[in-house]
Scaffold this motif. Structure first.
Motif, PDB file in Angstrom:
ATOM      1  N   ALA A 247       0.852  -1.193   0.000  1.00  0.00           N
ATOM      2  CA  ALA A 247       0.000   0.000   0.000  1.00  0.00           C
ATOM      3  C   ALA A 247       0.881   1.233   0.000  1.00  0.00           C
ATOM      4  N   GLU A 248       0.360   2.323  -0.557  1.00  0.00           N
ATOM      5  CA  GLU A 248       1.092   3.587  -0.551  1.00  0.00           C
ATOM      6  C   GLU A 248       0.112   4.737  -0.363  1.00  0.00           C
TER       7      GLU A 248
ATOM      8  N   LYS B  73      -2.922  -1.565  -7.550  1.00  0.00           N
ATOM      9  CA  LYS B  73      -2.244  -0.675  -6.621  1.00  0.00           C
ATOM     10  C   LYS B  73      -3.254  -0.330  -5.537  1.00  0.00           C
ATOM     11  N   LEU B  74      -2.817  -0.291  -4.277  1.00  0.00           N
ATOM     12  CA  LEU B  74      -3.703   0.130  -3.203  1.00  0.00           C
ATOM     13  C   LEU B  74      -3.192   1.476  -2.695  1.00  0.00           C
ATOM     14  N   ILE B  75      -4.072   2.478  -2.806  1.00  0.00           N
ATOM     15  CA  ILE B  75      -3.733   3.849  -2.429  1.00  0.00           C
ATOM     16  C   ILE B  75      -4.459   4.193  -1.136  1.00  0.00           C
ATOM     17  N   GLY B  76      -3.733   4.765  -0.190  1.00  0.00           N
ATOM     18  CA  GLY B  76      -4.331   5.262   1.043  1.00  0.00           C
ATOM     19  C   GLY B  76      -4.373   6.774   1.009  1.00  0.00           C
TER      20      GLY B  76
ATOM     21  N   MET C  36      -9.109   4.181   1.742  1.00  0.00           N
ATOM     22  CA  MET C  36      -8.187   3.588   0.781  1.00  0.00           C
ATOM     23  C   MET C  36      -8.972   3.096  -0.426  1.00  0.00           C
TER      24      MET C  36
ATOM     25  N   LEU D 243      -8.571   0.506  -4.042  1.00  0.00           N
ATOM     26  CA  LEU D 243      -7.840  -0.435  -4.883  1.00  0.00           C
ATOM     27  C   LEU D 243      -7.935   0.056  -6.320  1.00  0.00           C
TER      28      LEU D 243
ATOM     29  N   VAL E  47      -1.869  -7.336   0.364  1.00  0.00           N
ATOM     30  CA  VAL E  47      -1.364  -5.963   0.433  1.00  0.00           C
ATOM     31  C   VAL E  47      -0.641  -5.740   1.761  1.00  0.00           C
TER      32      VAL E  47
ATOM     33  N   LEU F  54       0.237  -3.491   4.480  1.00  0.00           N
ATOM     34  CA  LEU F  54      -0.438  -2.274   4.940  1.00  0.00           C
ATOM     35  C   LEU F  54       0.439  -1.334   5.766  1.00  0.00           C
TER      36      LEU F  54
ATOM     37  N   LEU G 294       0.235   2.427   5.716  1.00  0.00           N
ATOM     38  CA  LEU G 294      -1.025   3.086   6.070  1.00  0.00           C
ATOM     39  C   LEU G 294      -1.288   3.128   7.581  1.00  0.00           C
TER      40      LEU G 294
ATOM     41  N   LEU H 277     -12.401   0.841   2.765  1.00  0.00           N
ATOM     42  CA  LEU H 277     -11.982   0.460   1.419  1.00  0.00           C
ATOM     43  C   LEU H 277     -13.105   0.751   0.437  1.00  0.00           C
TER      44      LEU H 277
END
Length: 128
Positions: free
Chosen positions: A19-20, A59-62, A76, A78, A97, A99, A102, A116
């Protein structure tokens, strides 16, 4: 590969990503989250999407913003990159992912609620 609708699993190995913190407005191809759970520092996702002719990336965005509650809350999302795959097979995939990026505080026992996009339940993440 044909473009008929079918159900299949794209590979046995889960996709592993980290995650980013980033832009929550990033565009994403359609994706259905069928399961989401956190164990340790890992979010386990089961997802479904159409495709079958090209590789897909995730990509998982926080959100950089955290709601000031106790515990705090971070949104967050996806992101699904389908690479213009117009095939219509129904694919299911597992995504794992990391985490840690985050976490509210990167110290053991730090708790944050994660919401999410596309998943109805709030997830509780306790940093380990």
């Amino acid at each position: 590969m044909s473009d008929e609708i079918s159900s299949n699993s794209e590979g046995d190995k889960p996709v592993k990503i980290a995650a980013e913190i980033g832009d929550m407005n990033m565009e994403s191809a359609l994706i259905e989250i069928t399961d989401a759970r956190i164990i340790g520092n890992t979010l386990y996702l089961d997802v479904a999407y159409s495709g079958g002719c090209k590789d897909h990336e995730f990509k998982l965005i926080g959100s950089p913003m955290i709601a000031k509650s106790l515990p705090p809350i971070r949104s967050m999302k996806l992101i699904h990159f389908n690479n213009d795959d117009n095939c219509r097979a129904y694919l299911m995939r597992k995504i794992e992912v990391d985490l840690r990026e985050l976490a509210y505080q990167k110290e053991k026992g730090s708790i944050i609620y994660l919401t999410l996009d596309g998943w109805k339940e709030r997830l509780t993440y306790t940093f380990e």
